[in-house]
Design an enzyme around this catalytic site. Structure first.
Site, short mmCIF file in Angstrom:
data_model
loop_
_atom_site.label_atom_id
_atom_site.label_comp_id
_atom_site.label_asym_id
_atom_site.label_seq_id
_atom_site.Cartn_x
_atom_site.Cartn_y
_atom_site.Cartn_z
N SER A 161 24.96 64.76 -45.47
CA SER A 161 23.91 65.33 -46.22
C SER A 161 24.12 64.72 -47.53
O SER A 161 24.91 65.67 -48.49
CB SER A 161 24.19 66.73 -46.02
OG SER A 161 24.39 67.25 -44.92
N ARG A 176 22.67 57.98 -53.55
CA ARG A 176 23.84 58.26 -54.59
C ARG A 176 24.88 59.32 -53.98
O ARG A 176 24.34 60.08 -53.28
CB ARG A 176 23.38 58.79 -55.88
CG ARG A 176 22.79 60.12 -56.08
CD ARG A 176 21.91 60.23 -57.18
NE ARG A 176 20.97 59.48 -57.20
CZ ARG A 176 19.86 59.64 -56.82
NH1 ARG A 176 19.44 60.90 -56.04
NH2 ARG A 176 18.54 58.86 -56.70
N ASP A 214 21.20 67.77 -43.57
CA ASP A 214 21.48 69.20 -43.04
C ASP A 214 20.34 69.96 -43.00
O ASP A 214 20.11 70.80 -42.22
CB ASP A 214 22.66 69.70 -43.87
CG ASP A 214 22.52 69.68 -45.42
OD1 ASP A 214 21.53 69.11 -45.78
OD2 ASP A 214 23.44 70.31 -45.88
C1 BGC Z 1 22.70 66.43 -51.11
C2 BGC Z 1 21.56 66.99 -49.89
C3 BGC Z 1 22.02 67.98 -49.18
C4 BGC Z 1 22.55 69.19 -50.00
C5 BGC Z 1 23.01 70.61 -49.31
C6 BGC Z 1 23.16 67.72 -51.88
O1 BGC Z 1 23.93 67.46 -52.58
O2 BGC Z 1 21.93 65.56 -51.85
O3 BGC Z 1 21.40 65.89 -48.99
O4 BGC Z 1 20.86 68.56 -48.29
O5 BGC Z 1 23.58 68.89 -50.92
O6 BGC Z 1 24.15 69.93 -48.51
#
Ligand code: BGC
Length: 497
Positions: A161, A176, A214
């Site tokens: 995620s 990133r 996610d």
């Molecule tokens: C991430 C996402 C993720 C979200 C929730 C963010 O920091 O960049 O990819 O879906 O957090 O987990």
């Protein structure tokens, strides 16, 4: 009034009549700083919508709007056994998910592992070796009598995620790190071969069928049991959303000549909203958090709404008030425990907001136990109001993202499947978000049921990842390329001939 424990009310709306004028003055200043009124909600939604559209354009914007190669919704007829691995911000979860013949059903067996804090700032190899070891342990424990080396046929949906640019569903270049992660040598690289190499080192011959965010998992898992779902959201350590977009509305995919009617899930990565600081009313505390984070200038929206930051915003305000000679708070007390960065998480605020007592005696105990600070009743009223302000701002800003997607897609009614610790555990977050949506869309009393509702989702990173692996395998086995002209080396997805 002082209520007895046997009649503990769910929450209280405290009176402020006994708070001295000087503290009241500071409470009003905090209210001014953290309140987002209805006109500001409208302004934010409108810029948000523009930025989502920009993210789909060829030139791009700061919101990545990453195509995920999850094509279309599940039908409910997906079957089979899949492995799902979820690398969240705090924990690691390995699941085996069984999708039986009965439509919309599933069974899940899972193990959770804590992600050690030091891993978050180590090397990529340490991270992936740790995860691979957890997968191995899980397989050994759950496949009694079988050699792990013989489990080649298992298909793995890996919920990773973090923002990834995907040219195929089984690949993803990390754009990133977010959520305070700062692991060397992974940004700019495809995480799939890195993880597969770690699995190989552990003697686990499993290949990754799908790399899943996610939010995409949440969208698909929710749609599996509720066909009115249009958006999947995470309000947890981080914050983000995914939705289905038609290929014809994604100018940055035009060069691929795909079927314009095809539905593809877009992982918005909306945490990056307003990195150019056009519209969000950032306080000095938000700016401080950003400047002292491992990735300054990134994830502006996320740093104001996500669970990782709510406790830190609260802590910074209290430390600042204490150091202000005009404010009489925690006078002559040692506040060293409060001075440790990130020592309070959003569950601390959640506990304060759930304190049912008029004199906030649970908050008193909480400060005493966790921070060794004795609080007076007026101080606790300020503390409580501050938690409400931070929690309410997070919920109202989060609703802006949902509203922006709905407006962009002309969605007038739908369910938004949501998951994450803030959504599930922070008191009043859901009601406050729903109220903000009513203000944004102007649903008056005549509208008996909110047309757009944010509802608790099915298990996105377990069931959702398994479903996405199943959908991918169905496409591969059926030889259907779904019009996706993806020519990546080693991809499981066959390119269009
Ligand atoms: C991430 C996402 C993720 C979200 C929730 C963010 O920091 O960049 O990819 O879906 O957090 O987990």
């Amino acid at each position: 009034m002082y209520l007895s424990a046997s009649r503990k009310p769910p929450s209280r709306k405290g009176s402020m009549h006994d708070v001295p004028n000087d503290l009241m003055k500071h409470i009003h200043e905090l209210e001014k700083m953290f309140t987002i009124d209805t006109p500001k909600l409208h302004e934010i939604v409108s810029v948000f919508q523009e930025e989502l559209i920009k993210g789909l354009s060829v030139a791009g914007g700061t919101i990545p709007m990453n195509p995920t190669w999850v094509i279309g919704y599940p039908t409910g007829d997906e079957t089979g056994t899949y492995l799902a691995l979820d690398m969240g911000g705090t924990n690691l979860r390995v699941c085996e998910v069984e999708l039986p013949e009965e439509k919309g059903q599933y069974e899940i067996c899972q193990s959770k592992y804590r992600l050690p804090e030091e891993i978050k700032s180590g090397t990529g190899e340490q991270l992936f070796d740790y995860i691979a070891e957890c997968v191995k342990q899980f397989l050994v424990a759950n496949h009694d009598g079988q050699d792990v080396k013989d489990l080649k046929e298992l298909h793995l949906g890996f919920t990773f995620s973090y923002p990834c640019e995907q040219n195929a569903i089984d690949h993803g270049i990390l754009q990133r790190w977010t959520k305070g992660f700062d692991i060397e040598g992974v940004e700019g690289h495809d995480v799939v071969p890195m993880f597969e190499a770690a699995l190989e080192r552990k003697g686990v011959p499993i290949k990754i069928t799908a790399l899943v965010n996610d939010t995409t998992g949440t969208l698909i898992a929710s749609a599996y049991t509720d066909n009115t779902t249009r958006i999947g959201c995470i309000f947890g350590t981080g914050c983000n959303a995914a939705y289905m977009e038609t290929v014809g509305s994604i100018p940055k995919l035009a060069h691929m000549n795909l079927d314009p009617k095809l539905d593809i899930a877009i992982n918005c990565e909306w945490g990056a909203f307003d990195n150019e600081h056009r519209v969000l009313p950032r306080t000095v505390y938000d700016k401080h958090i950003d400047e002292h984070s491992p990735r300054p200038g990134q994830q502006t929206f996320e740093k104001m709404v996500a669970g990782l930051y709510l406790g830190e915003i609260f802590r910074l305000v209290l430390v600042d008030l204490h150091s202000n000679p005009d404010v009489k708070i925690f006078e002559k007390q040692d506040i060293s425990a409060l001075q440790t960065e990130y020592s309070l998480d959003s569950s601390f605020l959640a506990e304060i907001e759930s304190d049912p007592w008029e004199n906030l005696m649970e908050t008193h105990a909480l400060f005493e136990k966790k921070l060794k600070i004795e609080t007076t009743e007026p101080e606790r009223k300020l503390i409580r109001r501050l938690s409400e302000l931070i929690g309410t701002r997070a919920a109202r800003l989060s609703a802006c993202g949902v509203a922006a997607i709905c407006k962009m897609k002309n969605i007038e009614s739908c369910h938004v499947g949501a998951d994450g610790s803030v959504f599930n555990k922070y008191p009043n977050f859901q009601e406050r978000g729903a109220k903000a949506l009513r203000e944004i869309f102007g649903w008056g009393r005549a509208v008996r049921k909110d047309p757009i509702q944010i509802v608790p989702s099915e298990d996105g990173s377990g069931v959702g990842a398994a479903l996405i692996a199943a959908l991918t395998m169905k496409r591969i086995r059926g030889g259907i390329h779904a019009g996706v002209n993806v020519k990546r080396k080693n991809s499981l997805i066959p390119p269009v001939p």
